[in-house]
Design a protein around this motif. Sequence first.
Motif, PDB file in Angstrom:
ATOM      1  N   ILE A  46       0.874  -1.171   0.000  1.00 11.95           N
ATOM      2  CA  ILE A  46       0.000   0.000   0.000  1.00 11.95           C
ATOM      3  C   ILE A  46       0.911   1.221   0.000  1.00 11.95           C
ATOM      4  CG2 ILE A  46      -1.778   1.299   1.225  1.00 11.95           C
ATOM      5  CD1 ILE A  46      -2.860  -1.304   2.349  1.00 11.95           C
ATOM      6  N   ASN A  47       0.846   1.958  -1.081  1.00 10.42           N
ATOM      7  CA  ASN A  47       1.618   3.195  -1.172  1.00 10.42           C
ATOM      8  C   ASN A  47       0.677   4.322  -0.766  1.00 10.42           C
ATOM      9  OD1 ASN A  47       2.815   1.492  -3.934  1.00 10.42           O
ATOM     10  ND2 ASN A  47       4.182   2.103  -2.281  1.00 10.42           N
ATOM     11  N   TYR A  48       0.771   4.716   0.511  1.00 12.04           N
ATOM     12  CA  TYR A  48      -0.249   5.611   1.078  1.00 12.04           C
ATOM     13  C   TYR A  48      -0.216   7.001   0.458  1.00 12.04           C
ATOM     14  CZ  TYR A  48       3.688   7.101   3.961  1.00 12.04           C
ATOM     15  OH  TYR A  48       4.916   7.555   4.374  1.00 12.04           O
ATOM     16  N   THR A  49       0.903   7.369  -0.106  1.00 16.09           N
ATOM     17  CA  THR A  49       0.963   8.610  -0.883  1.00 16.09           C
ATOM     18  C   THR A  49       2.006   8.461  -1.982  1.00 16.09           C
ATOM     19  OG1 THR A  49       1.329  11.014  -0.808  1.00 16.09           O
ATOM     20  CG2 THR A  49       2.698   9.697   0.654  1.00 16.09           C
ATOM     21  N   ASN A  50       1.799   9.196  -3.080  1.00 15.71           N
ATOM     22  CA  ASN A  50       2.861   9.237  -4.099  1.00 15.71           C
ATOM     23  C   ASN A  50       3.545  10.601  -4.089  1.00 15.71           C
ATOM     24  OD1 ASN A  50       0.835  10.786  -5.243  1.00 15.71           O
ATOM     25  ND2 ASN A  50       0.876   9.754  -7.245  1.00 15.71           N
ATOM     26  N   ILE A  51       3.157  11.428  -3.105  1.00 14.02           N
ATOM     27  CA  ILE A  51       3.772  12.758  -3.021  1.00 14.02           C
ATOM     28  C   ILE A  51       5.147  12.615  -2.368  1.00 14.02           C
ATOM     29  CG2 ILE A  51       3.569  15.050  -1.994  1.00 14.02           C
ATOM     30  CD1 ILE A  51       0.495  14.651  -2.179  1.00 14.02           C
ATOM     31  N   CYS A  52       6.149  13.178  -2.988  1.00 19.10           N
ATOM     32  CA  CYS A  52       7.518  12.979  -2.513  1.00 19.10           C
ATOM     33  C   CYS A  52       8.390  14.135  -2.984  1.00 19.10           C
ATOM     34  CB  CYS A  52       8.061  11.658  -3.070  1.00 19.10           C
ATOM     35  SG  CYS A  52       9.655  11.219  -2.358  1.00 19.10           S
ATOM     36  N   TRP A  53       9.212  14.627  -2.077  1.00 20.43           N
ATOM     37  CA  TRP A  53      10.093  15.749  -2.446  1.00 20.43           C
ATOM     38  C   TRP A  53      11.505  15.284  -2.796  1.00 20.43           C
ATOM     39  CZ3 TRP A  53      14.530  16.318   0.357  1.00 20.43           C
ATOM     40  CH2 TRP A  53      14.565  15.654   1.591  1.00 20.43           C
ATOM     41  N   VAL A  54      11.773  13.985  -2.689  1.00 19.47           N
ATOM     42  CA  VAL A  54      13.163  13.510  -2.774  1.00 19.47           C
ATOM     43  C   VAL A  54      13.654  13.405  -4.228  1.00 19.47           C
ATOM     44  CG1 VAL A  54      14.763  11.689  -2.042  1.00 19.47           C
ATOM     45  CG2 VAL A  54      12.860  12.288  -0.573  1.00 19.47           C
ATOM     46  N   ASP A  55      12.700  13.234  -5.173  1.00 22.55           N
ATOM     47  CA  ASP A  55      13.026  13.292  -6.608  1.00 22.55           C
ATOM     48  C   ASP A  55      14.163  12.366  -7.046  1.00 22.55           C
ATOM     49  OD1 ASP A  55      11.182  15.315  -6.463  1.00 22.55           O
ATOM     50  OD2 ASP A  55      12.604  16.951  -6.800  1.00 22.55           O
ATOM     51  N   CYS A  56      14.145  11.134  -6.579  1.00 22.77           N
ATOM     52  CA  CYS A  56      15.199  10.208  -7.012  1.00 22.77           C
ATOM     53  C   CYS A  56      15.146  10.042  -8.528  1.00 22.77           C
ATOM     54  CB  CYS A  56      15.012   8.845  -6.356  1.00 22.77           C
ATOM     55  SG  CYS A  56      15.093   8.907  -4.565  1.00 22.77           S
ATOM     56  N   LYS A  57      16.299  10.044  -9.150  1.00 23.76           N
ATOM     57  CA  LYS A  57      16.315  10.019 -10.612  1.00 23.76           C
ATOM     58  C   LYS A  57      15.951   8.655 -11.185  1.00 23.76           C
ATOM     59  CE  LYS A  57      19.873  13.526 -10.780  1.00 23.76           C
ATOM     60  NZ  LYS A  57      21.292  13.729 -11.044  1.00 23.76           N
ATOM     61  N   CYS A  59      13.381   6.915 -10.090  1.00 22.54           N
ATOM     62  CA  CYS A  59      12.009   6.621  -9.656  1.00 22.54           C
ATOM     63  C   CYS A  59      10.996   7.226 -10.618  1.00 22.54           C
ATOM     64  CB  CYS A  59      11.801   7.190  -8.255  1.00 22.54           C
ATOM     65  SG  CYS A  59      10.133   6.948  -7.622  1.00 22.54           S
ATOM     66  N   ALA A  60      10.008   6.410 -11.028  1.00 22.67           N
ATOM     67  CA  ALA A  60       8.951   6.909 -11.912  1.00 22.67           C
ATOM     68  C   ALA A  60       7.627   7.024 -11.170  1.00 22.67           C
ATOM     69  CB  ALA A  60       8.801   5.964 -13.102  1.00 22.67           C
ATOM     70  N   PHE A  61       7.658   6.824  -9.869  1.00 24.40           N
ATOM     71  CA  PHE A  61       6.427   6.760  -9.074  1.00 24.40           C
ATOM     72  C   PHE A  61       6.041   8.107  -8.469  1.00 24.40           C
ATOM     73  CE2 PHE A  61       4.866   6.156  -4.648  1.00 24.40           C
ATOM     74  CZ  PHE A  61       3.589   5.718  -4.940  1.00 24.40           C
ATOM     75  N   TYR A  62       7.013   8.871  -8.081  1.00 19.53           N
ATOM     76  CA  TYR A  62       6.702  10.044  -7.261  1.00 19.53           C
ATOM     77  C   TYR A  62       6.016  11.158  -8.052  1.00 19.53           C
ATOM     78  CZ  TYR A  62      10.680  12.624  -9.267  1.00 19.53           C
ATOM     79  OH  TYR A  62      11.533  13.268 -10.123  1.00 19.53           O
ATOM     80  N   ARG A  63       5.230  11.952  -7.298  1.00 17.85           N
ATOM     81  CA  ARG A  63       4.615  13.162  -7.833  1.00 17.85           C
ATOM     82  C   ARG A  63       4.851  14.290  -6.839  1.00 17.85           C
ATOM     83  NH1 ARG A  63       4.611  10.097 -11.303  1.00 17.85           N
ATOM     84  NH2 ARG A  63       2.977   9.433 -12.725  1.00 17.85           N
ATOM     85  N   HIS A  64       4.713  15.514  -7.319  1.00 14.45           N
ATOM     86  CA  HIS A  64       4.771  16.655  -6.409  1.00 14.45           C
ATOM     87  C   HIS A  64       3.347  17.045  -6.023  1.00 14.45           C
ATOM     88  CE1 HIS A  64       8.957  17.549  -8.227  1.00 14.45           C
ATOM     89  NE2 HIS A  64       9.047  16.798  -7.150  1.00 14.45           N
ATOM     90  N   GLU A  65       3.240  17.772  -4.914  1.00 11.41           N
ATOM     91  CA  GLU A  65       1.917  18.047  -4.351  1.00 11.41           C
ATOM     92  C   GLU A  65       0.943  18.641  -5.367  1.00 11.41           C
ATOM     93  OE1 GLU A  65       3.039  20.118  -0.649  1.00 11.41           O
ATOM     94  OE2 GLU A  65       1.148  19.311   0.143  1.00 11.41           O
ATOM     95  N   LYS A  66       1.471  19.468  -6.270  1.00 15.42           N
ATOM     96  CA  LYS A  66       0.561  20.155  -7.195  1.00 15.42           C
ATOM     97  C   LYS A  66       0.214  19.325  -8.436  1.00 15.42           C
ATOM     98  CE  LYS A  66       1.564  24.802  -5.702  1.00 15.42           C
ATOM     99  NZ  LYS A  66       2.590  25.824  -5.750  1.00 15.42           N
ATOM    100  N   ASP A  67       0.844  18.206  -8.605  1.00 19.50           N
ATOM    101  CA  ASP A  67       0.547  17.377  -9.784  1.00 19.50           C
ATOM    102  C   ASP A  67      -0.885  16.858  -9.715  1.00 19.50           C
ATOM    103  OD1 ASP A  67       3.046  17.694 -10.856  1.00 19.50           O
ATOM    104  OD2 ASP A  67       3.869  15.887  -9.927  1.00 19.50           O
ATOM    105  N   GLY A  98       5.845   7.766  -0.949  1.00 20.58           N
ATOM    106  CA  GLY A  98       6.717   8.872  -1.117  1.00 20.58           C
ATOM    107  C   GLY A  98       7.043   9.448   0.263  1.00 20.58           C
ATOM    108  N   VAL A  99       7.950  10.413   0.198  1.00 23.84           N
ATOM    109  CA  VAL A  99       8.317  11.128   1.420  1.00 23.84           C
ATOM    110  C   VAL A  99       7.570  12.463   1.381  1.00 23.84           C
ATOM    111  CG1 VAL A  99      10.213  12.011   2.823  1.00 23.84           C
ATOM    112  CG2 VAL A  99      10.573  10.011   1.356  1.00 23.84           C
ATOM    113  N   HIS A 100       6.421  12.462   2.043  1.00 24.03           N
ATOM    114  CA  HIS A 100       5.547  13.630   1.979  1.00 24.03           C
ATOM    115  C   HIS A 100       6.180  14.790   2.741  1.00 24.03           C
ATOM    116  CE1 HIS A 100       2.031  16.163   2.311  1.00 24.03           C
ATOM    117  NE2 HIS A 100       1.384  15.356   1.476  1.00 24.03           N
TER     118      HIS A 100
END
Length: 348
Positions: A46-57, A59-67, A98-100
């Motif tokens: 369970i990926n409780y959020t996809n919001i993440c600020w770490v921006d690993c290069k 990773c194709a999973f993360y999004r930013h809060e405004k996405d 993600g790392v919210h």
Amino acid sequence: MKRLTKEEALDLIRNADLKELGKMASERKKELHPKGVTTFVVDRNINYTNICWVDCKFCAFYRHEKDEDAYVLSFDEIDAKIDELLEIGGTQILFQGGVHPKLKIEWYEDLVEHIHTKYPTITIHGFSSIEIDFIARVSRISVQEVLARLKAKGLASIPGAGAEILSDKVRDIIAPKKIDSDVWIDIHRQAHKLGIMSTATMMYGTVETDEDIIDHLEMVRSLQDETGGFRAFIMWSFQSDNTELLRQIPDMEKPSSNRYLRLLAVARLYLDNVPNIQSSWVTQGPYIGQMALKFGANDLGSTMMEENVVSSAGAGFTMAKDEMVHLIRDVGEHPAIRNTAYEILERF
Ligand code: SF4
């Protein structure tokens, strides 16, 4: 068996005959698991959020809060996923974000308490050391306090995600905002000291050298000597689709199956103090996942009801219980379902 030195491990990676290496790893596996039982767990990511600020290069999973497609699951949405898991007899959730950037310890405490109270039979295997480090920073408390408070609410175990390669020169290229390797190790050390067991992982196939891989294994082995808190080691290759790293290095070669089996066997031999090695069929596919059982792995991981992070980067395999049983039997081993602690729950 005599403990492998770094030089010997390096020599095996570079020069060993693959078939011989498989034989050596299988012998070591047999010493540790003489009954030929290969396990797997019925769980779901369970990926409780996809919001993440770490921006690993990588990773194709993360999004930013405004996405547009950024999300944080509600407790009801999480419950619905756990209800589905219970229907198929699952016992564990692999719970990671993600790392919210904004969620603090109180939010995580409420969440863990909610799940643990409502679903006492479900083990929460959750929060990578990257998340734990950031919860501490954003909440202005220590890592130890984060771990202790989440444990008090029902956190049972932490996954090894975020280790990638424990070399800061590699991390500086592929995930420059991520915690350093000694911080990753120290968070697991602190968890183990609090009685929270964990797993160790390795993602290879980006810019690391063979020496970096050995250094990574050495850091895991050395902490395991100190605490004994790693239940298992899991490794997989970089899944490059849709990642920034591939955009930056477009001619990057996909690691071969040969390389996966070779490194897996060396991990089994080098990590002489880690009892369980998982095969990663999610990234390697069922066939190589099965072959891995002949290269030192004694566990097929999870039936994976849901996997978002790796599938965002192109690994799209899903496997049901029957197929897991079939793959294990097919190599002459005895399938069994386990729990997070690797205790056998059901044999086939
Ligand atoms: S790998 Fe994890 S920490 Fe890195 S960007 Fe993806 S979700 Fe964030």
